[in-house]
Enzyme design. Structure first.
Site, PDB file in Angstrom:
ATOM      1  CB  VAL A 608     -35.564  37.949 -15.986  1.00  0.00           C
ATOM      2  CG1 VAL A 608     -36.446  36.827 -15.458  1.00  0.00           C
ATOM      3  CG2 VAL A 608     -36.279  38.737 -17.062  1.00  0.00           C
ATOM      4  CG  ASP A 677     -40.931  44.230 -11.127  1.00  0.00           C
ATOM      5  OD1 ASP A 677     -40.346  45.079 -11.813  1.00  0.00           O
ATOM      6  OD2 ASP A 677     -40.360  43.333 -10.466  1.00  0.00           O
ATOM      7  CE  LYS A 681     -38.348  41.018 -12.131  1.00  0.00           C
ATOM      8  NZ  LYS A 681     -38.491  40.716 -10.725  1.00  0.00           N
ATOM      9  N   GLY A 796     -32.333  41.671  -4.595  1.00  0.00           N
ATOM     10  CA  GLY A 796     -31.314  42.160  -3.679  1.00  0.00           C
ATOM     11  C   GLY A 796     -30.178  42.812  -4.452  1.00  0.00           C
TER      12      GLY A 796
END
Ligand code: ADP
Ligand code: ASP
Ligand code: MG
Length: 814
Positions: A608, A677, A681, A796
């Site tokens: 997360v 997605d 989380k 990222g």
């Protein structure tokens, strides 16, 4: 007068013998005795030749040839050509006699201990002769004596008992009459009063040197070997081991009895009674200080001085109801073992009288079972005692130190360290002297146990973490780069030594027991063997390193399904893969339970918010007694990017396309846009807050039209976005009208979780969320109105890699 002893490796070949000569030449004293071992490995070769001959195998001849070559080559390398023929002919004549003895054993097909001793004595006979000749040639005032004339033993073989009265007198007389400053003699070998060759036991050259040193009241006994002293642990098994500068006779004796092969255990006794110190030094690094063994020379405050092990052990137990209250059972048990020459290394005391259990050498176990069963035949027949039980494949590890008795908690620390590393302890004993605490463990765990204990007791908390990394794509390769860069810093500042032992991608895998150099992991991996998840785990398990961590940088459910095996073997798991934690609750719970039971952290902070410390913060809140009331969050970097850029001057299609091209979405953008997605989380956050929730319990109100959701390839998906552009524009216009922005929000409150697109008004914490940032608001009992906010880059490779790294450091500090 000094006595210097050089071991097998120190005299293994001509160039080593040259180093020995330099040490001898530089030793300042009036006279000195140089005791040498056989050329390194020769004793084993002699015993092997004798064994093969006794089995009537012709193989003994090639072993003999190897022995001959070793000696003849050494002579040719050491002795000047003009003097060679004399030395060679003497050596050859001895080798001929050796050949005759072996031939005898071959013809009869048998070898007696007496003949074995005779054969094995050639190792030291030859080395001492050759070295003595070389010293003289090099201008040293040196002579040579056959040790069998000086060291006298009883008539037993393979480990004879020394007759000190005769031996001491012989030594005194011989050296008083010696005309040379230096006398070279072979260690290990001796003779009985009747003149038969005997030996002092494997490793016995140390003992010879001590006997001579005591007989001659030497000022010091220097033992030169292939390591720089007696170490805190066997340096061949524990890289971090250090030489112990000073140690007491008793500690050295205990360490050597429990496996520190650097000193043959009986060596200490003769010099101890004369107060002669022993100095252990390295032939190859004579400048190193080495270890000085003297009376009570324990450095202040030091408790544990060394850690040792004895391998090839077995446990022998006798138990049964008939043992209770009957006196004399143990006496008979120990008597029968001793009558058959079986030495008991280890005794465990059971609290009930139901059983006796001892540790003996594995080589003796079959015989021991036989004789014990015979001795208790009657009781066994009457079912009062069960037949003896043997367990093999074991080892003893021991902590040694004079001051250990004065300190509490050492055994607790020892056993908890072993437990934490999944080393099963079969039995425990503390020597009566309290100079030693020992435990019986599986032989396969020895290296791990020694290293883990060494780290605990000697390395001032430099902890080695051994990583096994699966997945070296975007995140994985960034992660390895970060480890490479930070390695030195972590070692110095955090006392963590991080090593990558294994890596794998979907094609190949590579391992290096000493750690893969992170400058060349790509080529190592490219040259690796075919990847296989089961074999990867098998290797991690077989290597059996302490502080092993499995790092999963993949998104694979197959990899996620292997976590059980790792955790169940006390191997920690760190992962950015969300699959395991968002699978069925029972699976998630089982992994957490395994982690607790096997003391192996299971960390997934990056599931997360990438590198943001969201899960860790949540854990700390809960651990400190707080309770989560509500969670509100924007957890999708990709959706945030899309809705931050989408407006009435763009099309939804183009923005999603751009997000995909710039790497903000999964290759299949639907995974992000459908909200699955984000569902995973918020599910993980809800679970970590202590709720039993399944993915199906999470409400997802999709903003995508049904048709877009039902496409099964990217082309159709993008086409459907164009088709429904009006609908997207309408969503935007409505939000703009209300002075709001569109954000994809995940929410959890009162046991219910949902995800979906919301209009966020000006002033709201989410309103100004930029780029691909994530934000989480934790409303808790302690933060009821003003939530605790965690915000920052939430996607990222770089930040995800750093989140994985942070989890690993957490384990290091655990
Ligand atoms: P030598 O042939 O010189 O007598 P040994 O092989 O008998 O040498 O003994 C030296 C070896 O002892 C070292 O190479 C090392 O592998 C082993 N060893 C085991 N435990 C220790 C220890 N605690 N300290 C130093 N060496 C040890
Ligand atoms: N050469 C003998 C052995 O290998 C004695 C010694 O080296 O100490 O056991
Ligand atoms: Mg030795």
């Amino acid at each position: 007068m000094k006595v210097l002893k050089f071991g097998g490796t120190s005299v293994a070949n001509a160039s080593n013998i040259n180093l020995v000569k330099n040490i001898v030449a530089n030793t300042t004293t009036d006279s000195l005795v140089v005791v040498v071992s056989a050329l390194g490995g020769v004793t084993d070769l002699l015993l092997n030749a004798a064994y093969l001959a006794s089995r009537q195998s012709e193989g003994y001849k090639s072993v003999l040839k190897e022995i001959e070559d070793r000696h003849l080559d050494t002579v040719k390398d050491l002795i000047n050509i003009n003097a060679q023929s004399k030395v060679l002919s003497k050596v050859k004549s001895e080798l001929n006699t050796l050949e005759t003895l072996l031939e005898g054993a071959y013809l009869i097909g048998e070898i007696t201990p007496k003949l074995s001793d005779k054969i094995v004595s050639y190792g030291e006979l030859l080395s001492a002769y050759i070295i003595g000749e070389y010293f003289a040639q090099e201008g040293l005032d040196s002579g040579h004596v056959d040790s069998r004339k000086l060291i006298i033993t009883d008539d037993s073989n393979e480990k004879a008992t020394v007759n000190f009265k005769l031996t001491n007198a012989n030594c005194k007389n011989h050296f008083a009459a010696s005309t040379h400053k230096i006398v070279v003699m072979g260690g290990f070998i001796a003779s009985s009063e009747k003149g038969n060759s005997t030996t002092l036991g494997r490793g016995g050259s140390d003992y010879t040197a001590a006997i001579v040193a005591a007989a001659l009241d030497a000022e010091v006994l220097e033992i030169y070997t292939d390591v720089s002293g007696m170490y805190t642990a066997n340096p061949k098994l524990v890289k971090q081991a250090k030489a112990i500068p000073h140690i007491s006779y008793e500690e050295a004796m205990e360490l050597s009895h429990f496996g520190a092969k650097v000193l043959y255990p009986p060596t200490i006794q003769p010099v101890l009674s004369k107060g002669i110190s022993i100095h252990i030094k390295n032939t190859f690094r004579p400048e190193n200080t080495g270890t000085l063994i003297t009376k009570n020379k324990n450095e202040k405050g030091k408790t544990v001085r060394g850690i040792t092990h004895v391998g090839k052990m077995a446990l022998l137990s006798l138990e049964g109801p008939g043992m209770v209250g009957i006196p004399g059972i143990s006496k008979r048990f120990f008597e029968v073992l001793s009558q058959h020459g079986i030495s008991v290394v280890f005794i465990t005391q059971a609290s009930s009288e139901h059983s006796i259990c001892v540790g003996i050498s594995e080589a003796d176990i079959e015989h021991a079972v036989e004789i014990v069963n015979a001795a208790f035949e009657v009781e066994i027949e009457r079912n009062k005692i069960k037949p003896a039980i043997a367990e093999t494949g074991l080892a003893i590890i021991a902590l040694v130190g004079d001051n250990m008795k004065k300190h509490q908690g050492l055994s607790g620390k020892m056993f908890s360290t072993l437990g934490r590393n999944n080393v099963n302890i079969r039995a425990i004993a503390q020597g009566a002297s309290e100079r030693n605490i020992s435990a019986v463990i599986n032989e396969g765990d020895v290296k791990k146990a020694l290293n883990a204990l060494h780290e605990e007791f000697f390395e001032e908390n430099v902890k080695q973490l051994n990583l096994f990394v699966m997945g070296v794509g975007n995140v994985g390769s960034k992660f390895l780069e970060q480890v490479r860069q930070q390695h030195a810093y972590l070692k110095e500042k955090l006392r963590l030594n991080i090593r990558v032992i294994g890596i794998s991608n979907s094609r190949t895998m590579a391992f290096d027991e000493g750690g893969i150099s992170l400058d060349e992991w790509e080529s190592r991996l490219a040259q690796g063997e075919k990847a296989d998840k089961a074999r990867f785990f098998g290797t991690v398990q077989k290597l059996n390193y302490r502080n092993s961590i499995f790092v999963d940088n993949t998104a694979s459910d197959e990899v996620a399904s292997t976590y059980h095996s790792y955790l169940g073997n006390s191997i920690s798991v760190v992962t950015c893969n969300k699959i395991a934690c968002s699978s069925e609750f029972d699976n998630y719970q089982q992994l957490k339970d395994l982690a607790r039971t096997y003391n192996a952290p299971f960390l997934f902070e990056t599931n997360v918010g990438a590198g943001l410390p969201i899960i860790d913060t949540l854990k700390n809140l809960i651990a400190s007694g707080d309770k989560v009331l509500k969670i509100q969050a924007v957890l999708s970097g990709s959706l945030n990017f899309v809705f931050n850029n989408f407006n009435d001057k763009t099309t939804f299609h183009d923005i999603v396309k751009r997000a995909q091209e710039e790497g903000y979405t999964e290759p299949d953008p639907k995974i992000d846009l459908s909200g699955i997605d984000v569902m995973r989380k918020i599910l993980i956050l809800a679970r970590e807050s202590g709720n039993r929730l399944e993915i199906g319990d999470i409400k997802n109100i999709p903003f995508l039209p049904e048709e877009s959701l039902n496409t099964d390839n990217n082309e159709d998906f993008f086409a459907s976005l164009i088709k429904y552009e009006d609908r997207f524009q309408e969503m935007y216009a409505k939000a703009a009208e209300a002075d709001s922005k569109l954000k994809y929000v995940a929410q959890y409150e009162n046991g219910e979780a949902s995800v979906g697109l919301q209009q966020i008004p000006k002033g709201h914490d989410f309103y100004n969320l930029e780029g691909s940032d994530n934000i989480v608001l934790f409303y808790t009992q302690r933060y009821p109105d003003q939530p605790m906010i965690i915000k920052g880059a939430g996607a990222g490779a770089e930040v995800t890699a750093s989140g994985i790294f942070a989890d690993i450091i957490r384990i290091g500090n655990f």
